[in-house]
Design a protein around this motif. Structure first.
Motif: not given
Ligand code: ACO
Length: 427
Positions: A265, A352, A300, A304-307, A383, A268, A310, A270, A362, A357
């Motif tokens: 999750p 956010f 979460r 939203f969010g991506h490694r 995907f 892909g 930004k 997600a 996805d 974020l």
């Molecule tokens: N919702 C809320 N808060 C979030 C989210 C989110 N979707 N994503 C990150 N954050 C927050 C974290 O809690 C953290 O906060 P903190 O600094 O207060 O602890 C901060 O943002 C950084 O988060 P990390 O987990 O360190 O970021 P990382 O780069 O490791 O994670 C990830 C990236 C896994 C994609 C993450 O943003 C996430 O879990 N998103 C939701 C799942 C998702 O949509 N995944 C698809 C990715 S795209 C793909 O694979 C095609």
């Protein structure tokens, strides 16, 4: 000109080391010389989740996460997404250049020739329960393909690698469609080589009694979505393909590892999780409470969010345009309205904004797949079909890279020191 090195002083010993910098990178192995005693192991880097470690050189995909740039072999995604076909993009990723007309005809013809799967595949499928997750079935069946093509283990032969690449590109849509039919108890629809890649797949999934009226707008939308997913440099599933492939295993096994990684999750999976989340929210008036619970650390905001990105994921921008086209055909979806409102609120919320974020690929793709008639647990299969050319290109690049060896990270051992075995009676 300043020297392209970094000087490190080890304050434990006062010794100084000049470490070369190449491509804005230092080689972790250069740190090994830094020791206190001659028989020390030497310094290592510690980088859980590879947050700041380049594991390969790659000429395939360029991403600038801060500026929201994605290019395949130099071509901006915005220019390729709706101008090229999926097979053209697959060729580009694998061969490095856009195909000429004869090259594309050859590539398409080779793939069309291999779309059938051995009928034993159907026996495997029948062993799966009716409610088996499509990704579990997909990774099992793709892994099993290596037993049908034992010649695939000759990975040092470029012609052999091409043959397996063609087989995977040709058979994945057939397997994916058979999985779709299996989940519904529908008879399997054989591949039709008079249709194009996308048309054939859609026909194999939706045709009833040999009849299916294709919707060109939805087919084009599916093709764009697959192109947007085709490669994304060293993401989790691609790294899995490279790591598993680095052992010298055949590409079917390596790609099945990629499918397993994609299933999760955080990757892909997600797009499926977004739909589950939208269902849980249920109506727009419940969005503020949902956002508050995310900010309080309860789950979460999926999609939203991506490694790497930004800023706004460039693929998400393009997908939003595709969503407009699709929903004009299929009618508005109440979940889309929740998603739009969720995005609007999240993008103006300090939590956010501060964490950069933004919606990722996805966030909207699942809504589109659902409008096309694919069930939630099937989204990640689509995907995987999109990502396959990227996995194959990265696998090929890895095989040809003289610097690559079997992937084998180090660890910092945190367990017990040596101790004597305690017999059962004394524990
Ligand atoms: N919702 C809320 N808060 C979030 C989210 C989110 N979707 N994503 C990150 N954050 C927050 C974290 O809690 C953290 O906060 P903190 O600094 O207060 O602890 C901060 O943002 C950084 O988060 P990390 O987990 O360190 O970021 P990382 O780069 O490791 O994670 C990830 C990236 C896994 C994609 C993450 O943003 C996430 O879990 N998103 C939701 C799942 C998702 O949509 N995944 C698809 C990715 S795209 C793909 O694979 C095609």
């Amino acid at each position: 000109m300043a020297s392209e090195t970094i000087t490190i002083i080890d304050n434990r010993t006062g010794k100084q080391y000049d470490v070369p910098i190449t491509d804005e990178t230092v080689r972790a192995i250069d740190l090994r010389q830094i020791k206190v005693k001659d028989d020390d192991f030497g310094l290592m880097t510690y980088d859980p989740a590879f947050m700041n470690t380049a594991a390969c050189r790659s000429a395939i995909t360029f991403i600038d996460g801060d500026r929201g740039i994605l290019r395949y072999r130099g071509y901006p995604i915005e220019q390729i997404a709706d101008k090229a076909s999926f097979l053209e993009v697959a060729y580009l990723l694998n061969e490095g250049e856009l195909p000429t007309k004869p090259q594309l005809e050859q590539w398409t013809g080779d793939i069309q020739y291999h779309t059938y799967v051995h009928t034993n595949i159907i026996k495997f499928l029948e062993g799966f329960r009716y409610d088996a997750h499509p990704m579990g079935m997909l990774l099992g069946i793709v892994g099993a393909l290596s037993t049908f093509y034992p010649d695939a283990k000759h990975i040092d032969d470029p012609a052999n690698r091409y043959a397996q690449r063609v087989r995977l590109m040709a058979k994945l849509p057939t397997i994916a469609a058979y999985i779709f039919r299996h989940s519904r108890g529908l008879p399997y629809e054989l591949p039709r080589n008079d249709l194009d890649y996308i048309g054939n797949f859609v026909n194999m999934t939706f045709s009833i009694g040999g009849k299916h009226e294709p919707n060109p707008v939805l087919q084009k939308a599916l093709e764009i979505l697959l192109i947007l997913h085709a490669d994304h440099e060293q993401n989790c599933s691609t790294s899995a393909v490279r790591a598993v492939g680095s052992s010298g295993v055949d590409p079917f096994s390596a790609v099945s590892a990629g499918i397993a990684a994609l299933y999760g999750p955080s990757h892909g999976g997600a797009n499926e999780a977004v739909l589950v989340m939208l269902d849980e929210i249920g109506s727009a008036d419940r969005i503020p409470a949902f956002i508050d619970s995310v900010k309080a650390g309860h789950g979460r905001l999926m999609g939203f969010g991506h490694r790497v990105y930004k800023s706004y994921d460039p693929r998400a921008k393009l997908i939003k345009a595709v969503a407009d086209d699709v929903f004009k055909q299929t009618g508005l979806n109440p979940k889309l309205e929740i998603a739009l409102e969720l995005e609007r609120i999240a993008l103006s919320d300090e939590y956010f904004i501060k964490r950069k974020l933004y919606p990722n690929v996805d966030f909207y793709s699942g809504l589109i797949y659902q409008a096309m008639g694919y069930p939630t647990d099937y989204f990640t299969v689509l995907f995987a079909m999109g990502r396959l050319p990227g996995w194959l290109a990265q696998w090929e690049e890895m095989i040809n890279d003289k610097e690559q060896k079997i992937a084998r990270p180090r660890q910092i051992f945190t367990g017990k020191d040596e101790r004597a075995f305690v017999p059962m009676a004394k524990r």
